[in-house]
Structures are given as structure tokens and as C-alpha cells.
Scaffold this active site. Structure first.
Site, mmCIF file in Angstrom:
data_model
loop_
_atom_site.group_PDB
_atom_site.id
_atom_site.type_symbol
_atom_site.label_atom_id
_atom_site.label_comp_id
_atom_site.label_asym_id
_atom_site.label_seq_id
_atom_site.Cartn_x
_atom_site.Cartn_y
_atom_site.Cartn_z
ATOM 1 N N GLU A 215 25.541 3.283 -7.078
ATOM 2 C CA GLU A 215 24.173 3.714 -6.787
ATOM 3 C C GLU A 215 23.710 2.876 -5.601
ATOM 4 O OE1 GLU A 215 19.736 3.831 -7.021
ATOM 5 O OE2 GLU A 215 20.952 2.083 -7.528
ATOM 6 N N HIS B 201 16.224 11.490 -10.938
ATOM 7 C CA HIS B 201 15.079 10.819 -11.571
ATOM 8 C C HIS B 201 14.295 9.965 -10.584
ATOM 9 C CE1 HIS B 201 18.000 7.599 -11.405
ATOM 10 N NE2 HIS B 201 17.051 6.733 -11.691
ATOM 11 N N ASP B 202 14.881 9.681 -9.405
ATOM 12 C CA ASP B 202 14.209 8.869 -8.395
ATOM 13 C C ASP B 202 13.492 9.762 -7.375
ATOM 14 O OD1 ASP B 202 14.338 6.129 -8.884
ATOM 15 O OD2 ASP B 202 16.416 6.007 -8.218
ATOM 16 N N ARG C 3 7.067 8.198 -10.270
ATOM 17 C CA ARG C 3 8.248 9.033 -10.491
ATOM 18 C C ARG C 3 8.194 9.771 -11.824
ATOM 19 N NH1 ARG C 3 12.600 4.436 -9.426
ATOM 20 N NH2 ARG C 3 11.042 3.382 -10.721
ATOM 21 N N ASP D 178 24.082 0.433 -11.086
ATOM 22 C CA ASP D 178 22.736 0.464 -10.524
ATOM 23 C C ASP D 178 22.518 -0.671 -9.525
ATOM 24 O OD1 ASP D 178 19.916 1.543 -10.698
ATOM 25 O OD2 ASP D 178 19.560 -0.544 -11.252
ATOM 26 N N ASP E 275 10.674 -0.119 -16.537
ATOM 27 C CA ASP E 275 11.312 0.621 -15.453
ATOM 28 C C ASP E 275 12.182 1.742 -16.011
ATOM 29 O OD1 ASP E 275 12.001 1.347 -12.860
ATOM 30 O OD2 ASP E 275 13.558 -0.185 -12.653
#
Length: 642
Positions: free
Chosen positions: A332, A401-402, A521, A290, A147
Site C-alpha cells: 500500500e 475505502h480511501d 472518508r 499498510d 482510524d
């Protein structure tokens, strides 16, 4: 442990400090001990209250609290003098985050290869005006796929290909000397199945089995799944993974190799808190926490945004205030705007929590407005964006980045009386190049349920329709500049995603095929373009135009918009559907999301003369006696004339 999510009611706090506190203070130099006594008086009651609400009814609570305080004081004792002095300075200036910081986000390997390579790029970051650098996961991760590093296998070790802890300390010192704060990802919700805690659980260690959530049967899994959404339904459907060695199912919200931690176990909190403070002692000044919305599991619920999450985060904040008050916590929590205030400590249990959170709704609404040529969604998001406590900021951004997760906008679109699914589905198709405009070159990402719409992947300019045939990039650059102009204007901490400043495009097909794993992504995770960077001062080169645009926005932001105080935005009236008009401390921002020119009646927007920066940076007078014509996809900031 079998846990149903029930939390103990508040327990009166013992005014006496635990024994470990006095012992820890006695071992410190008198100057530090005196400072820590003051911090303990201010923050220990709140810490005890939050931890007692979470764990006070469990056996051994006093020993747990003693452990947490001892390890926190030990981290304070180990804090190097430069960081100790930084803490003292920031305690005196709780508004330091309001000093006009500009952020930059990148992967270590894609930006500079290694942590040492990042240190060599500090002059580049300074040239761009960066004061806050978010490096995506650089701690040791599990075997790929992992991930993108978010499957952490060790909180105490840097990913070997990126460097060592010594390299991290050296980078932090270099950045600090340049006035740049380093933000590290810190994954709270889960660890890699290769993490020592998970490996001990696999081996049957009872203490570590309780670090995770287990279900004994497929029926038990199905009973819980009825209440849960899915994060990656295309590549990792479901929320549980069968573990043959344990003959049981383990909770895995994200990917099967990421095991969710059991925060009902106080040992998990203690270990996580210690890991975070030790990283802070390496010189990390901010932590992107996160997946905060998933931390607490409650049977029969969707296990999102549970109230215990805020007790956990407020306890972590209190520990930072004790050992490292110069550190910032960033949530986040990619949730609708209305669900975010508790992450700033504005929920039913008020108190200091995170200082930063992503304004994902504003980001998504900006892209929706660009697709529709109508600023209504942005107005609605801003109308429902709350004022924040002192020292807190929104993090505004255009890309990261997402993927662009469209579903955060459902509440605002519903309030506007429109059918949100249809509008968001059209936006998703538009940016995948499947609408009436073929220019956008993004791709659809996974949907969370049958009623959701697909998120969108792609770099900023690719989504804005950058031509691939070498034709004029001007229209795409205008759309990109519009989005960034809004991000810089609304206050908070604007964030540039690596490559935007050079006009980088999507990752090419050959490289995508070479990268491991099916994660879509990767489309917007390019390597830093050295050749483009060499052209960043060339006004005729795409990179030069992008670099100059972002530098100009930061200069104007610092020159025109007051810094050092909480941001208060006011929506102004505008007749054109595509025109967003805002006022911030007397400065007017006009943003035309329409493709054609529109008029703004300055007589209704301003009380006196205005001026605006010209191409050479000098301020130009604006005639407020007649309507101002704003071109399509243009932004303009207007300041009261002196």
C-alpha cells in the site's frame, strides 16, 4: 536508541546455517524438513544479506538472526496440511496470480456484521465472480476513534465485535474451499497506543521504549517537522504527539493514537515478522502492507521511500518464501508511478519483494480524464507504467475505502507541460460539485500542504453524477461502466469496492452524524444494502444493472483476454482527445472519456477482421473498412476474428 538512518554496508554471508536452523529442521517430519531445506538453500542467503544490511553492525546480530529463523521454522511446522499443500502448489505455479482473479474489498461489519457473517455471503461473492477478498482491518483495534481499525491494539486477537480467531480460521477454510483467497490488512508502520508494546513503553520499559521514535523537546520536533509532509493536516496536524507520562514527543505520522514503530530496532522486525506469519497460519493468503512508504526514518529527510524500506520488505518476502510461499504481499504505497517499481523489487537493491501494488495513478488519471473529457493523463500514466517481474501484478481499481489522492499525478501532468496544481484543483472542485457541472456529489478531503490539492471522497456512482431525484441513472451508469471497463482491461487484478456492484450511494447525513470521529472518508463507507442485493437480478433495478455490468465485464475479460502470462499493453494512436485506444495481446480496447461520440479508424488500429460481444454474449462482426463511432462515455473491446 538514537538513530540517524545510516545503514551498514553489505557483510559477506556465512555459508554455514545458524545453529537454530538445524535444530528446527531436526524437530520436523522428514518430508517437511526436506522441503524446508530446499527453500532455505534458495532464500536464506538473500534473507541474511538483507538483515545484515539493516542490523549487522548492531550487537547481538547472530542471536537476532537465530531468533528470526527459529520462529519462522516454528511457523512452518505449525502450518496446517491444507495450507502446506497450497504452498506446494503455488511454488509449482508462480504465475497463479495471473489466472484472471477478480477482487472485492469491504469492511467486515459493513458487509456482513461479523467474520461468520462474511462466510455466509460466500455464495454471493462467487456469483459475482470474486476470487480475492480483501477485508479491511479486523484485528483488535484501540478504543475509538481508531482510524477505521488501522490503529491495531493486538496482532493476535480479532476485534471482539467481529468474531474470534476461530471464526477467522473457519472463514479462511470456507473461502479456500470456494476458490477465494483472503487478504488481510497488516499495519506495518504503527500500532495503537493501547498495544502492549506502547503500554510497556509508557510504563518506562527500556526495551519497549526503543520500539518507538522519541524526541525530547519541541525544538527537536520542529527540526524534523521542517522536512515532513502531513497526512491529515485538518484532523491530526503534525507528525509528533506529546506523551505526558514520558515527558517526550513520540512520532505519530497519522493520528496521535498511532505510534510509529522503530524499524532500526531489530526486535521490532522480529516481532512484526512473527505476527505476520502467525496470521498466515490462520489461513490468510495475502497481506495488504499498510503505509509501507513511511517505515524508515532518516534525520533531515522527508522519511518517505527510504532505501531501507525495501530491505525490510525483501526480508519479509524471504521469510514468507520459507514458511508460507503461498502468501502474497501487497504494497500500500500510494505514490506516483515512477516511485513504485522498487516495491516490486525493481529498485537499486533488486530482489523479490511485493507481488501486488495499487496503481493509484491510473485510478486518479481515469477520474481526471472523465472530468476533463480528455484521456491525455491516462495515456501518460500508462506510458510510464513499467513492465513487472514474473508473478507480479498491478491492482487496478475505481474506488476504495480511501480518498482519491490527486497529487500522485503531478509528475505525469508536469510531463505533459501543464500546470498540475491548477488541473488537479479543478478536478477536486468538479467532483465536489463546485465546478461547471453540478452533478458529481463527492466532497473534498484534506490536503497535505499549501501547494497540494484536496483529495476527493465519495462512492463511484455519486462521483459519476447519479441523480437523487429518481431521473434516468443511465448517464452515470455509463461513466461508471467506462471506468470499470478500463480497470478490467489493463491487466493485473481489478478490485470492486463493496457497494459498487449494487449502485450504492454516499452515506446519508444522519448516519454520518451518528458515526464517531471527523474522518470525511466515512462518506463512502456505507453498510451493505440488503434490499438492493435482493434486486441484483432485476434488469430494471439500479442494483441489477450494476451487478450485471460487472459480471459481464468479468466474463468478457476471461473469454477475450489471455490469462496466465504477464500483461503487455500498447498505446494506439487516436485523433480524438477523449479517446484512449489500447492493444493487449491482439485485443483492442477503446475508451471514450469524452461526453460526445467520437470516431475510431479501425484500419489504423487492427490488421484484420474484428468482432465484439453483443448484448446476448454472442460475438458480432465489426466492419473495419469504415470508422467506428463510439458514443460518449462508452467502452468497447474488439477481438481478432478467428
Amino acid at each position: 536508541m538514537s538513530f540517524d538512518g545510516a545503514t551498514a554496508p553489505p557483510i559477506p554471508v556465512d555459508p554455514c546455517w545458524p545453529a537454530g536452523v538445524e535444530e528446527g529442521l531436526a524437530a520436523l517430519p522428514p518430508e517437511r524438513a526436506a522441503v524446508l531445506r530446499r527453500r532455505l538453500q534458495a532464500h536464506l542467503p538473500r534473507l541474511q544479506d538483507r538483515l545484515q544490511r539493516l542490523y549487522g553492525r548492531q550487537p547481538g546480530f547472530e542471536a537476532f538472526l537465530d531468533r528470526v529463523l527459529r520462529q519462522t521454522l516454528a511457523c512452518a511446522a505449525d502450518r496446517e496440511d491444507a495450507l502446506w499443500q497450497l504452498d506446494l502448489a503455488r511454488e509449482q505455479r508462480p504465475d497463479w496470480l495471473h489466472a484472471g482473479l477478480l477482487g472485492y474489498c469491504s469492511y467486515v461489519d459493513k458487509f456482513a456484521g461479523t467474520l461468520a457473517g462474511v462466510a455466509q455471503r460466500v455464495p454471493y461473492l462467487q456469483e459475482l465472480g470474486i476470487r480475492y477478498l480483501h477485508l479491511l482491518p479486523f484485528l483488535k483495534a484501540g478504543t475509538p476513534p481508531n482510524d477505521g481499525g488501522f490503529a491495531v491494539a493486538s496482532f493476535d486477537t480479532v476485534e471482539p465485535a467481529l468474531g474470534t480467531m476461530a471464526d477467522l480460521r473457519a472463514l479462511c477454510r470456507t473461502l479456500r474451499g470456494a476458490g477465494i483467497s483472503l487478504c488481510s490488512d497488516f499495519v506495518l508502520n504503527h500500532v495503537s497506543r493501547e498495544h502492549p508494546w506502547a503500554q510497556a513503553a509508557l510504563a518506562g520499559d527500556p526495551a519497549y521504549l526503543d520500539y518507538f521514535h522519541w524526541r525530547p523537546s519541541a525544538e527537536a520536533v520542529a527540526a524534523q517537522e521542517r522536512h515532513l509532509g502531513q497526512v491529515f493536516p485538518g484532523t491530526a496536524p503534525g507528525n509528533f504527539t506529546w506523551v505526558e507520562a514520558r515527558q517526550a514527543w513520540v512520532w505519530t505520522t497519522f493520528y496521535p493514537y498511532q505510534w510509529d514503530l522503530n524499524y532500526a530496532n531489530p526486535a521490532v522486525f522480529a516481532d512484526i515478522a512473527e505476527a505476520l506469519l502467525k496470521l498466515a497460519n490462520q489461513g490468510v493468503e495475502a497481506f495488504r502492507l499498510d503505509s509501507t512508504g513511511y517505515l524508515w526514518k532518516r534525520e533531515g529527510s522527508n522519511c518517505l521511500n527510504q532505501p531501507e524500506i525495501h530491505l525490510i520488505l525483501q526480508a519479509l518476502r524471504a521469510l514468507c518464501e520459507l514458511a508460507a510461499p503461498g502468501v502474497v504481499l501487497k504494497a500500500e504505497a500510494i505514490m506516483p508511478t515512477g516511485e513504485l517499481p522498487p516495491y516490486f523489487g525493481l529498485g537499486p537493491q533488486p530482489g523479490p519483494e511485493c507481488q501486488l501494488a495499487y496503481h493509484a495513478s491510473l485510478m486518479a488519471a481515469s477520474w481526471l480524464a472523465l472530468a476533463e473529457g480528455d484521456a491525455g493523463a491516462v495515456r501518460e500514466v500508462l506510458r510510464h507504467t513499467p513492465d513487472l517481474p514474473e508473478g507480479c501484478l498491478w491492482l487496478s481499481y475505481v474506488r476504495c475505502h480511501d480518498d482519491i489522492g490527486w497529487n500522485v499525478l503531478r509528475p505525469e501532468l508536469s510531463a505533459l507541460g501543464s500546470e498540475p496544481v491548477a488541473r488537479l484543483a479543478r478536478a477536486s472542485r468538479h467532483y465536489a460539485g463546485r465546478g461547471t457541472d453540478p452533478r458529481p456529489r463527492g466532497r473534498a478531503f484534506q490536503a497535505a500542504d499549501e501547494h497540494a490539492v484536496h483529495g476527493t471522497n465519495g462512492m463511484t456512482l455519486a462521483l459519476a453524477g447519479l441523480p437523487q431525484d429518481g431521473s434516468d441513472p443511465g448517464p452515470a451508469l455509463a461513466r461508471m461502466a467506462l471506468l470499470h471497463a478500463l480497470s478490467f482491461f489493463v491487466g493485473g487484478l481489478p478490485l470492486i469496492y463493496m457497494g459498487e456492484e449494487l449502485g450504492q450511494d454516499n452515506v446519508g447525513e444522519a448516519e454520518l452524524l451518528a458515526r464517531q470521529g471527523p474522518d470525511g472518508r466515512e462518506l463512502h463507507r456505507p453498510a451493505f444494502d440488503e434490499a438492493a442485493a435482493a434486486q441484483r437480478h432485476d434488469p430494471d433495478h439500479l442494483a441489477g444493472r450494476c451487478f450485471a455490468m460487472l459480471r459481464r465485464l468479468q466474463r468478457e475479460r476471461l473469454a477475450m483476454l489471455p490469462q496466465g502470462s504477464p500483461v503487455r499493453l500498447r498505446l494506439l494512436p487516436s485523433e480524438a482527445p477523449g479517446l484512449l485506444a489500447l492493444e493487449r495481446d491482439g485485443v483492442i480496447g477503446l475508451f471514450n472519456f469524452g461526453a460526445t461520440a467520437c470516431a475510431a479508424d479501425l484500419r489504423t488500429l487492427a490488421a484484420g477482421p474484428l468482432h465484439t460481444p453483443g448484448a446476448d454474449g454472442r460475438m458480432l462482426a465489426v466492419d473495419t473498412r469504415q470508422p467506428l463511432t463510439l458514443p460518449g462515455h462508452a467502452a468497447l473491446w474488439l477481438q481478432p476474428a478467428a
